[in-house]
Write a protein that holds these residues in place. Structure first.
Motif, PDB file in Angstrom:
ATOM      1  N   THR A   2       0.858  -1.185   0.000  1.00  0.00           N
ATOM      2  CA  THR A   2       0.000   0.000   0.000  1.00  0.00           C
ATOM      3  C   THR A   2       0.890   1.230   0.000  1.00  0.00           C
ATOM      4  O   THR A   2       1.754   1.373   0.881  1.00  0.00           O
ATOM      5  CB  THR A   2      -0.915   0.040   1.242  1.00  0.00           C
TER       6      THR A   2
ATOM      7  N   TYR B 246       1.187   4.969   0.675  1.00  0.00           N
ATOM      8  CA  TYR B 246       0.588   6.155   1.297  1.00  0.00           C
ATOM      9  C   TYR B 246       1.159   7.361   0.570  1.00  0.00           C
ATOM     10  O   TYR B 246       2.389   7.576   0.581  1.00  0.00           O
ATOM     11  CB  TYR B 246       0.913   6.189   2.804  1.00  0.00           C
TER      12      TYR B 246
ATOM     13  N   VAL C 195      -0.475  -0.790  -7.163  1.00  0.00           N
ATOM     14  CA  VAL C 195      -0.561  -1.136  -5.737  1.00  0.00           C
ATOM     15  C   VAL C 195      -1.737  -0.364  -5.152  1.00  0.00           C
ATOM     16  O   VAL C 195      -2.233   0.594  -5.760  1.00  0.00           O
ATOM     17  CB  VAL C 195       0.741  -0.773  -4.976  1.00  0.00           C
ATOM     18  N   ASP C 196      -2.169  -0.786  -3.985  1.00  0.00           N
ATOM     19  CA  ASP C 196      -3.227  -0.027  -3.309  1.00  0.00           C
ATOM     20  C   ASP C 196      -2.668   1.339  -2.912  1.00  0.00           C
ATOM     21  O   ASP C 196      -1.511   1.446  -2.500  1.00  0.00           O
ATOM     22  CB  ASP C 196      -3.707  -0.778  -2.070  1.00  0.00           C
TER      23      ASP C 196
ATOM     24  N   ALA D 149      -3.274   4.792  -0.510  1.00  0.00           N
ATOM     25  CA  ALA D 149      -3.967   5.381   0.633  1.00  0.00           C
ATOM     26  C   ALA D 149      -3.542   6.845   0.718  1.00  0.00           C
ATOM     27  O   ALA D 149      -2.350   7.129   0.889  1.00  0.00           O
ATOM     28  CB  ALA D 149      -3.613   4.633   1.917  1.00  0.00           C
TER      29      ALA D 149
ATOM     30  N   ALA E  94      -6.599   6.357   6.728  1.00  0.00           N
ATOM     31  CA  ALA E  94      -5.220   6.268   6.230  1.00  0.00           C
ATOM     32  C   ALA E  94      -4.321   7.222   7.009  1.00  0.00           C
ATOM     33  O   ALA E  94      -3.188   6.885   7.369  1.00  0.00           O
ATOM     34  CB  ALA E  94      -5.179   6.602   4.737  1.00  0.00           C
TER      35      ALA E  94
ATOM     36  N   ARG F 144       3.804   0.790   2.594  1.00  0.00           N
ATOM     37  CA  ARG F 144       3.533  -0.237   3.621  1.00  0.00           C
ATOM     38  C   ARG F 144       3.666  -1.599   2.940  1.00  0.00           C
ATOM     39  O   ARG F 144       2.972  -1.891   1.971  1.00  0.00           O
ATOM     40  CB  ARG F 144       2.121  -0.066   4.191  1.00  0.00           C
TER      41      ARG F 144
END
Ligand SMILES: N[C@@H](CCC(=O)N[C@@H](CS)C(=O)NCC(=O)O)C(=O)O
Length: 88
Positions: A10, A12, A34-35, A37, A45, A62
């Protein structure tokens, strides 16, 4: 080109932060997804980032390792190097 989604990652990040854009570009170059946030848009988040890092600086990757260990990697240059090494 179809992108490959990488489970367990993830990023950020915000869309406008120059250091984040550097990481987004690397993801594009490597054809990875990718995810994401965004702590400026998502309070959950923001809380997770602050709890893990004690600060809100982005980008942070992450990484949830296969054994369940969670790593929070700051610094765009380190994230780019890690992505190239592990998913390049
Ligand atoms: N050296 C860091 C710099 C990251 C950075 O300065 N991010 C800015 C946005 S572009 C930020 O999050 N500033 C707000 C803060 O530090 O709380 C990197 O390369 O990732």
């Amino acid at each position: 080109m179809a992108k490959t989604h990488v489970d367990g990652l993830t990023l950020y990040a915000t869309r406008w932060c120059p250091f984040c854009i550097r990481v987004f570009r690397t993801l594009d170059t490597l054809g990875l997804e990718v995810d994401i946030a965004d702590p400026t848009r998502d309070p959950a988040a923001r809380d997770a980032l602050w709890q893990a890092r004690g600060r809100g600086t982005v980008p942070v990757l992450r990484i949830e390792h296969p054994d369940g260990e969670v790593e929070w990697m700051p610094e765009s240059a380190d994230i780019v190097t890690w992505l190239r090494a592990h998913h390049g």
